[in-house]
Design a protein around this motif. Structure first.
Motif, PDB file in Angstrom:
ATOM      1  N   SER A  24      32.104  19.798  60.510  1.00 45.65           N
ATOM      2  CA  SER A  24      32.855  20.997  60.160  1.00 45.65           C
ATOM      3  C   SER A  24      33.398  21.629  61.433  1.00 45.65           C
ATOM      4  N   VAL A  25      34.484  22.329  61.309  1.00 45.22           N
ATOM      5  CA  VAL A  25      35.123  22.968  62.450  1.00 45.22           C
ATOM      6  C   VAL A  25      34.617  24.406  62.534  1.00 45.22           C
ATOM      7  N   PRO A  26      33.997  24.790  63.670  1.00 41.80           N
ATOM      8  CA  PRO A  26      33.434  26.131  63.787  1.00 41.80           C
ATOM      9  C   PRO A  26      34.427  27.255  63.487  1.00 41.80           C
ATOM     10  N   GLY A  27      35.660  27.104  63.911  1.00 47.37           N
ATOM     11  CA  GLY A  27      36.666  28.129  63.622  1.00 47.37           C
ATOM     12  C   GLY A  27      36.906  28.276  62.131  1.00 47.37           C
ATOM     13  N   ASP A  28      36.916  27.155  61.420  1.00 49.87           N
ATOM     14  CA  ASP A  28      37.075  27.188  59.963  1.00 49.87           C
ATOM     15  C   ASP A  28      35.878  27.860  59.311  1.00 49.87           C
ATOM     16  N   ALA A  29      34.676  27.575  59.825  1.00 50.21           N
ATOM     17  CA  ALA A  29      33.469  28.188  59.272  1.00 50.21           C
ATOM     18  C   ALA A  29      33.504  29.701  59.463  1.00 50.21           C
ATOM     19  N   LEU A  30      33.905  30.155  60.641  1.00 55.06           N
ATOM     20  CA  LEU A  30      33.995  31.602  60.867  1.00 55.06           C
ATOM     21  C   LEU A  30      35.049  32.233  59.964  1.00 55.06           C
ATOM     22  N   THR A  31      36.135  31.535  59.737  1.00 58.57           N
ATOM     23  CA  THR A  31      37.156  32.034  58.814  1.00 58.57           C
ATOM     24  C   THR A  31      36.580  32.166  57.407  1.00 58.57           C
ATOM     25  N   GLU A  32      35.824  31.157  56.961  1.00 60.38           N
ATOM     26  CA  GLU A  32      35.177  31.223  55.643  1.00 60.38           C
ATOM     27  C   GLU A  32      34.208  32.398  55.564  1.00 60.38           C
ATOM     28  N   ILE A  33      33.430  32.593  56.617  1.00 61.23           N
ATOM     29  CA  ILE A  33      32.475  33.703  56.649  1.00 61.23           C
ATOM     30  C   ILE A  33      33.208  35.031  56.582  1.00 61.23           C
ATOM     31  N   ASP A  89      22.564  39.554  52.466  1.00 59.19           N
ATOM     32  CA  ASP A  89      22.928  40.800  51.792  1.00 59.19           C
ATOM     33  C   ASP A  89      24.424  41.104  51.859  1.00 59.19           C
ATOM     34  N   PHE A  90      25.181  40.248  52.542  1.00 57.95           N
ATOM     35  CA  PHE A  90      26.648  40.361  52.544  1.00 57.95           C
ATOM     36  C   PHE A  90      27.290  39.323  51.623  1.00 57.95           C
ATOM     37  N   GLY A  91      26.447  38.540  50.935  1.00 53.89           N
ATOM     38  CA  GLY A  91      26.957  37.575  49.976  1.00 53.89           C
ATOM     39  C   GLY A  91      27.117  36.158  50.496  1.00 53.89           C
ATOM     40  N   VAL A  92      26.674  35.893  51.719  1.00 55.59           N
ATOM     41  CA  VAL A  92      26.725  34.540  52.269  1.00 55.59           C
ATOM     42  C   VAL A  92      25.281  34.072  52.414  1.00 55.59           C
ATOM     43  N   GLY A  93      24.872  33.149  51.548  1.00 50.94           N
ATOM     44  CA  GLY A  93      23.501  32.664  51.536  1.00 50.94           C
ATOM     45  C   GLY A  93      23.186  31.744  52.693  1.00 50.94           C
ATOM     46  N   ALA A  94      21.890  31.543  52.909  1.00 46.17           N
ATOM     47  CA  ALA A  94      21.427  30.690  54.000  1.00 46.17           C
ATOM     48  C   ALA A  94      21.927  29.253  53.842  1.00 46.17           C
ATOM     49  N   GLY A 148      35.168  39.773  53.468  1.00 47.39           N
ATOM     50  CA  GLY A 148      36.326  40.625  53.206  1.00 47.39           C
ATOM     51  C   GLY A 148      37.053  41.086  54.454  1.00 47.39           C
ATOM     52  N   CYS A 149      36.841  40.381  55.565  1.00 47.78           N
ATOM     53  CA  CYS A 149      37.498  40.787  56.812  1.00 47.78           C
ATOM     54  C   CYS A 149      38.229  39.621  57.487  1.00 47.78           C
ATOM     55  N   GLY A 150      38.649  38.651  56.685  1.00 51.98           N
ATOM     56  CA  GLY A 150      39.348  37.489  57.220  1.00 51.98           C
ATOM     57  C   GLY A 150      40.632  37.843  57.948  1.00 51.98           C
ATOM     58  N   ASP A 151      41.380  38.809  57.420  1.00 49.44           N
ATOM     59  CA  ASP A 151      42.635  39.216  58.067  1.00 49.44           C
ATOM     60  C   ASP A 151      42.379  39.823  59.445  1.00 49.44           C
ATOM     61  N   VAL A 152      41.300  40.580  59.559  1.00 48.98           N
ATOM     62  CA  VAL A 152      40.970  41.208  60.835  1.00 48.98           C
ATOM     63  C   VAL A 152      40.577  40.148  61.855  1.00 48.98           C
ATOM     64  N   MET A 203      35.750  45.775  62.410  1.00 49.45           N
ATOM     65  CA  MET A 203      35.745  44.576  63.220  1.00 49.45           C
ATOM     66  C   MET A 203      36.864  44.697  64.239  1.00 49.45           C
ATOM     67  N   SER A 204      36.516  44.340  65.473  1.00 46.64           N
ATOM     68  CA  SER A 204      37.523  44.367  66.513  1.00 46.64           C
ATOM     69  C   SER A 204      37.168  43.353  67.575  1.00 46.64           C
ATOM     70  N   GLU A 205      38.130  43.030  68.404  1.00 49.44           N
ATOM     71  CA  GLU A 205      37.873  42.112  69.503  1.00 49.44           C
ATOM     72  C   GLU A 205      37.256  42.900  70.645  1.00 49.44           C
ATOM     73  N   THR A 206      36.233  42.341  71.233  1.00 53.42           N
ATOM     74  CA  THR A 206      35.549  43.004  72.333  1.00 53.42           C
ATOM     75  C   THR A 206      35.498  42.045  73.503  1.00 53.42           C
TER      76      THR A 206
END
Length: 172
Positions: free
Chosen positions: A149-158, A133-138, A163-167, A1-4
């Motif tokens: 809900s706050v979209p930034g918080d949702a992306l953090t949860e995702i 298939d990454f463990g986050v259900g529909a 397993g890439c929250g730090d990135v 994962m990287s910023e593009t």
């Protein structure tokens, strides 16, 4: 994962090509787009397959340049003969003349209120199962996208679930 940098991306095809360039050996690439805590999108690119898209709030995304990239005609039903505005109008007309149950009228009004003036939902749109298939259900993804809900918080949860929250936090 990287910023593009998305400055040169004008279409979903451009975004998919950029994601494929970042992939190694046609691995799956997930693109997270977040717009000022008003909406987010997850775009999944698997090799040469068509991208799969989930948008947390289609109406909010439609007011953004980045939203224009992910809100394709196929995703929104435009150009396919499926006009959400016409469907709601038909439901309202049917309910006004044929309905004996007042609760059914309320349901049609709720559907009309859930669409913006362009016929896009004031809420989630797209493939809610793109992360199963990454463990986050529909259902989990839809729950993260509900009003309030706050979209930034949702992306953090995702990202944490993947397993890439730090990135993600490092590129914010």
């Amino acid at each position: 994962m990287s910023e593009t940098e998305l400055d040169d991306v004008e279409t979903l095809a451009d975004l998919a090509d950029l994601a494929r360039e970042a992939a190694e050996d046609e691995e799956t690439v997930l693109v997270f787009i977040e717009q000022e805590d008003s909406w987010f999108a997850v775009v999944r690119v698997d090799g040469e397959e068509d991208p799969r898209i989930f948008v947390s709030d289609a109406a909010a995304a439609s007011r953004s340049a980045y939203g224009e990239i992910v809100l394709t005609d196929e995703l929104t039903g435009r150009g396919s003969g499926d006009d959400l505005d016409d469907l709601v109008v038909e439901l309202d007309e049917d309910d006004d003349t044929d309905s004996a149950d007042p609760d059914e009228d309320d349901d049609a009004d709720d559907e009309a209120a859930a669409l913006d003036t362009d016929g896009l939902p004031n809420g989630p749109l797209g493939d809610a199962g793109l992360l199963i298939d990454f463990g986050v259900g529909a259902k989990e993804l839809m729950d993260m996208s509900v009003e309030g809900s706050v979209p930034g918080d949702a992306l953090t949860e995702i990202a944490d679930a993947l397993g890439c929250g730090d990135v993600l936090e490092a590129v914010r």
